[in-house]
Structures are given as structure tokens and as C-alpha cells.
Design an enzyme around this catalytic site. Structure first.
Site, PDB file in Angstrom:
ATOM      1  N   GLU A   1       0.801  -1.226   0.000  1.00 30.52           N
ATOM      2  CA  GLU A   1       0.000   0.000   0.000  1.00 30.52           C
ATOM      3  C   GLU A   1       0.833   1.274   0.000  1.00 30.52           C
ATOM      4  O   GLU A   1       0.814   2.042   0.978  1.00 30.52           O
ATOM      5  CB  GLU A   1      -0.963  -0.010   1.196  1.00 30.52           C
ATOM      6  CG  GLU A   1      -1.889  -1.214   1.224  1.00 30.52           C
ATOM      7  CD  GLU A   1      -2.894  -1.192   2.387  1.00 30.52           C
ATOM      8  OE1 GLU A   1      -2.807  -0.296   3.236  1.00 30.52           O
ATOM      9  OE2 GLU A   1      -3.757  -2.072   2.434  1.00 30.52           O
TER      10      GLU A   1
ATOM     11  N   GLU B   1      -5.504  -8.580   0.736  1.00 29.39           N
ATOM     12  CA  GLU B   1      -6.169  -8.240   2.003  1.00 29.39           C
ATOM     13  C   GLU B   1      -7.631  -7.943   1.727  1.00 29.39           C
ATOM     14  O   GLU B   1      -7.968  -7.216   0.786  1.00 29.39           O
ATOM     15  CB  GLU B   1      -5.598  -6.959   2.649  1.00 29.39           C
ATOM     16  CG  GLU B   1      -4.260  -7.112   3.295  1.00 29.39           C
ATOM     17  CD  GLU B   1      -3.766  -5.810   3.929  1.00 29.39           C
ATOM     18  OE1 GLU B   1      -4.598  -4.965   4.334  1.00 29.39           O
ATOM     19  OE2 GLU B   1      -2.544  -5.646   3.988  1.00 29.39           O
TER      20      GLU B   1
HETATM   21  O1  IFM Z   1      -4.247  -3.170   9.143  1.00 30.18           O
HETATM   22  C1  IFM Z   1      -4.188  -2.632   7.859  1.00 30.18           C
HETATM   23  C2  IFM Z   1      -3.027  -3.219   7.088  1.00 30.18           C
HETATM   24  O2  IFM Z   1      -1.817  -3.051   7.741  1.00 30.18           O
HETATM   25  C3  IFM Z   1      -2.925  -2.560   5.733  1.00 30.18           C
HETATM   26  N1  IFM Z   1      -4.185  -2.605   5.045  1.00 30.18           N
HETATM   27  C4  IFM Z   1      -5.357  -2.181   5.749  1.00 30.18           C
HETATM   28  C5  IFM Z   1      -5.453  -2.906   7.094  1.00 30.18           C
HETATM   29  C6  IFM Z   1      -6.716  -2.448   7.836  1.00 30.18           C
HETATM   30  O3  IFM Z   1      -6.688  -1.072   8.039  1.00 30.18           O
END
Ligand code: IFM
Length: 469
Positions: free
Chosen positions: A191, A375
Site C-alpha cells: 500500500e 487483504e
Molecule cells: O491493518 C491494515 C493493514 O496493515 C494494511 N491494510 C489495511 C489494514 C486495515 O486497516
């Protein structure tokens, strides 16, 4: 019924199995294909703890979270889930759930000192971890940078300093030489939008700087770091896949007016095209600089070519959508919708956004690489009651998002797998430990893990799928 990790198989064969199953995908779902990887993800700073052990150096998150007012309740990652000491039991738990893939990240400050000298003890931790995962037959996705920049690099400008990109390539070189053969897929960055925008643009994340021009320059150096690392990873570990992980955001227009439609477009430029265009087209979207006039980064000859090196996969992280309207100037403003379902984060549950973005990228980028959803998940205020955690909202959330993934696959997007965020509750950055994203509950006072009902259902499905193949 005792409901800790060791009791998962009892749970699956006992009274739980007789309950109506709200999770099992329909018979024609792509999720039944054995090649569709189902796993869970974590990140180093969010779970490891042990911040002062075995030669680990401070990261920007140690420094940032120690500052008053930066993290809810003054929480820090100093102990987190104590995974640095409990990793064996955590992997046993992952394996007992039948999860086939594990996405983890490496803490850069644990494995290298300021002069670039490897830290053996830190490296050995990851070697033991990855070897054990391989023994268990679990597919390993390793992210090199999930936000825990060594503080000594931040002291020299962090991602505002072009040199950090070259230091990252050195770090990628060390890790891929040391860990080759135990990693199935390398992701350079997690990210970059969050690192650049939240870290340098609005200051909500470490290192806490707030300047629009900083955000675009930090992004440029992050993407350059990625581009410099890819050929290094290819040379040192040719058998593995190489990629990057991007969070994507769905922006919808509050009305049919041209101004609001334009606002939704700009929202997606800022959240998606800012990262995906340089990676997949080798250019920045010019609309970004209409939104943020005067923030063009300094780009040297060859940079755009370096950062658009071909990828083996693109990791996509998706959570929610944002409804926007024109701000009356050249930007957008959020217009929160009433009456929609939200999570503990206040984020709207909107699975169609995932499908629509994926199908949209498939038409926008002719060279879109194979996708992994690296994710997806949600936070809820989960409580352990009589040894169980009934996370009903999460079960429906996962089911609906997996259905959206299936729809995107059927619409022609090459999606190869899905990782739950997260394996266990953990340090949720500026929100500390209050927000619980895990499919396993963590009691931070005892470090007891309790498998939530969502994880039991995923495990049950995976067991059924395995039995069918
Ligand atoms: O916890 C975070 C993760 O580290 C990166 N993506 C989003 C998740 C939830 O906010």
C-alpha cells in the site's frame, strides 16, 4: 466448547458441524477450484512485538506511536501479539485452520543495520518461520515493506530522500539472497498510497508529515524503490513470483451531475491511478495534478521505465467505498451515505466496489497481471463469550466479498487467490488495539488466541474442498 486453536478439529466435527452453514459458496463458485489460494495475512509491526530484541533497530512506527496523541489510547507495537516469541504456535494455528497461504512481512529494522550489515539473529527469525511454513506445505507471500521504515533512514529524509530507494534495493538484495527457496511470492511494498499519503501527505501515519508536495515525492521514491528491487529479486530468486500490493478505493458520485461524476473520477485517480498508472502504463495520471496543483514530483530520466518493470502479480487490498461530491473547486468531498451497513472502523460494507474496480482495471490496463486479493476483511468489537467469538457480521462480510471476487473471475479477471485480513487481531496503526480485524481473537492481557466462528467456517469450507479434490 473450548474454542482455542487446538480445538478447531473438534469444533469442526462436533456440534458446530450440525449448525446451518452460512458460509459455503455455491457449487459453481470459482472458490471451489483447488488452485484458488485461500490464506490469511499479517504484517511485522502489527504482530511481532519484541521491538528491542536481538538487535532490532527502531522503526518510524516505534517513534511515531510513542508521541502523545498519535495512536488511540497511546498504544504501541512494543508487544503487539508477541508473535516474535509465539510464532511456532501461531503457525500451528494457521495450519490447523487448513489455510493454504500465509502473507507476512519482514521488519527491515530487524535484519540490517544502518551501515547495511546483516543482523543474523533477525534473519534467522524469518528463516525459521519460512522453513516451518514450507514444512507445513503453506504457500508463502512475503512483503518487504509494510510501513516499518528504519528510523535511521527517516532521519535522513525517509521516502523524501531518493537514496532510500537505493537502500531498499540493497535490502531486497539481502533478503532474496538469504531467503531464496522459501518464498513463493515477493511483494516489494504494501500500500504505497498509505505510506505516501497518510505518512507524508496528511500525517495520520508515521512519520507524521503533512504536505501535499511531500506525498507525491514520497510516492515517486516508493515506486522507484519497487522498480529497482524487482530485477534484484528476479536475479536472486528466479523461481518465485514478484509483485507489489496496492490498496484500492471505490469512489461513487453523490449525484448524476457532471461535477459529482468528475469528483468520483478524481477520487479514484487519487486512490488507484496514482499507483497503478506508473506501474502499468509508465506515466502519472495528469488529473492528479489538477486535483493537487503544483505537486508534480521530481522525476529523473529513466525513472518511469524502472518503476513499470513487468510484474508477475498484482496484490489488491480492498475494504470499502467512499461516496463523494464536488467540493465546488477542483476536488471532491466525502458525503457519507445514511442507512448503510458499516464496520467498527465506520467503513461501509460494499462488496460490489471490489468487483467493479477489478473489472474496470481489466479493461483499463491491457497488461494487468494476475491478481491476488492480498487483504480483505473487517473490524468488529468482538468479545469472547463462554470461550467463543460469534463474529456474525464478519461471516456475512467475507461471504459477500468472496462472491464479488467470483463475479469478477466470471467476468474475465485473472484472480488467483484471496488472503483474509487478518489472521489475528493486531495493532491497527493509529487505532491501536481497539479495532479487531482478526479471524482469531487475541486477548492482549494473556496473549490467548481464540478462533472466531468466521475462521471455523473458513476452515470447514477448506476441509470440504480438500475432500472433494
Ligand atoms: O491493518 C491494515 C493493514 O496493515 C494494511 N491494510 C489495511 C489494514 C486495515 O486497516
Amino acid at each position: 466448547m473450548a474454542n482455542d486453536a487446538s480445538a478447531v478439529s473438534d469444533a469442526l466435527s462436533g456440534d458446530f458441524a450440525a449448525r446451518a452453514d452460512p458460509f459455503t459458496p455455491p457449487a459453481d463458485s470459482s472458490l471451489w477450484h483447488k488452485n484458488f489460494l485461500l490464506g490469511a495475512a499479517t504484517a511485522s509491526y502489527q504482530i511481532e512485538g519484541a521491538v528491542n530484541e536481538d538487535g532490532r533497530l527502531p522503526s518510524i512506527w516505534d517513534i511515531f506511536s510513542a508521541k502523545p496523541g498519535k495512536v488511540l489510547a497511546g498504544d504501541t507495537g512494543a508487544v503487539a501479539c508477541d508473535h516474535y516469541h509465539r510464532w511456532e504456535a501461531d503457525i500451528d494455528m494457521l495450519a490447523s485452520l487448513g489455510l493454504e497461504g500465509y502473507r507476512l512481512s519482514i521488519a527491515w529494522p530487524r535484519v540490517m543495520d544502518a551501515a547495511g550489515v546483516p543482523n543474523r539473529k533477525g534473519l534467522d527469525f524469518y528463516k525459521r518461520l519460512l522453513n516451518r511454513l514450507k514444512e507445513k506445505g503453506i504457500t508463502t507471500f512475503v512483503t518487504l515493506y509494510h510501513w516499518d521504515l528504519p528510523q535511521h533512514l527517516e532521519d535522513r529524509g525517509g521516502w523524501l530522500n531518493r537514496d532510500t530507494a537505493y537502500r531498499f534495493a540493497d535490502y531486497a538484495d539481502l533478503m532474496s539472497r538469504e531467503l531464496a527457496g522459501t518464498v513463493d511470492a515477493w511483494a516489494t511494498l504494501n500500500e504505497p498510497w498509505c505510506s505516501a499519503y497518510l505518512g507524508y501527505g496528511n500525517g495520520h501515519h508515521a512519520p507524521g508529515l503533512a504536505n501535499g508536495r511531500f506525498a507525491t515525492q514520497a510516492m515517486h521514491h516508493l515506486l522507484l524503490a519497487h522498480g529497482l528491487a524487482i530485477p534484484v529479486l528476479r536475479a536472486n530468486d528466479p523461481a518465485s513470483q514478484k509483485g507489489i500490493v496496492a490498496n484500492i478505493g471505490r469512489g461513487t458520485a453523490n449525484s448524476d451531475s457532471d461535477a459529482d461524476q468528475r469528483a468520483a473520477h478524481l477520487f479514484e485517480v487519487q486512490h488507484n491511478a496514482w499507483i497503478l498508472d506508473p506501474l502499468l502504463k509508465g506515466t502519472y495520471p495528469q488529473d492528479l495534478f489538477e486535483l493537487w496543483p503544483g505537486t508534480e514530483p521530481l522525476v529523473l530520466d529513466g525513472d518511469m521505465q524502472t518503476m513499470s518493470a513487468p510484474l508477475d502479480f498484482l496484490g489488491i487490498n480492498y475494504y470499502f467505498r467512499t461516496n463523494v461530491a464536488s467540493d465546488g473547486a477542483h476536488g471532491f468531498r466525502d458525503v457519507p451515505l445514511e442507512g448503510v451497513e458499516r464496520t467498527q472502523m465506520g467503513w461501509e460494507v460494499y462488496p460490489d466496489g471490489l468487483r467493479d474496480l477489478l473489472t474496470g482495471f481489466n479493461s483499463t490496463y491491457p497488461n494487468l497481471p494476475p491478481i491476488y486479493i492480498t487483504e480483505n476483511g473487517m473490524a468488529s468489537d468482538d468479545q469472547v463469550i463462554d470461550g467463543q467469538v460469534d463474529d456474525t457480521q464478519r461471516i456475512a462480510f467475507l461471504k459477500r466479498h468472496l462472491a464479488a471476487v467470483d463475479q469478477a473471475i466470471k467476468a474475465g479477471v485473472d484472480i488467483r487467490g484471496y488472503f483474509l485480513w487478518s489472521l489475528m487481531d493486531n495493532f491497527e496503526w493509529a487505532f491501536g488495539y481497539e479495532r479487531r480485524f482478526g479471524v482469531v481473537h487475541v486477548d492482549y492481557s494473556t496473549q490467548k488466541r481464540t478462533v472466531k466462528r468466521s475462521a471455523e467456517l473458513v476452515a470447514k469450507f477448506l476441509k470440504e474442498r480438500k475432500a472433494r479434490v
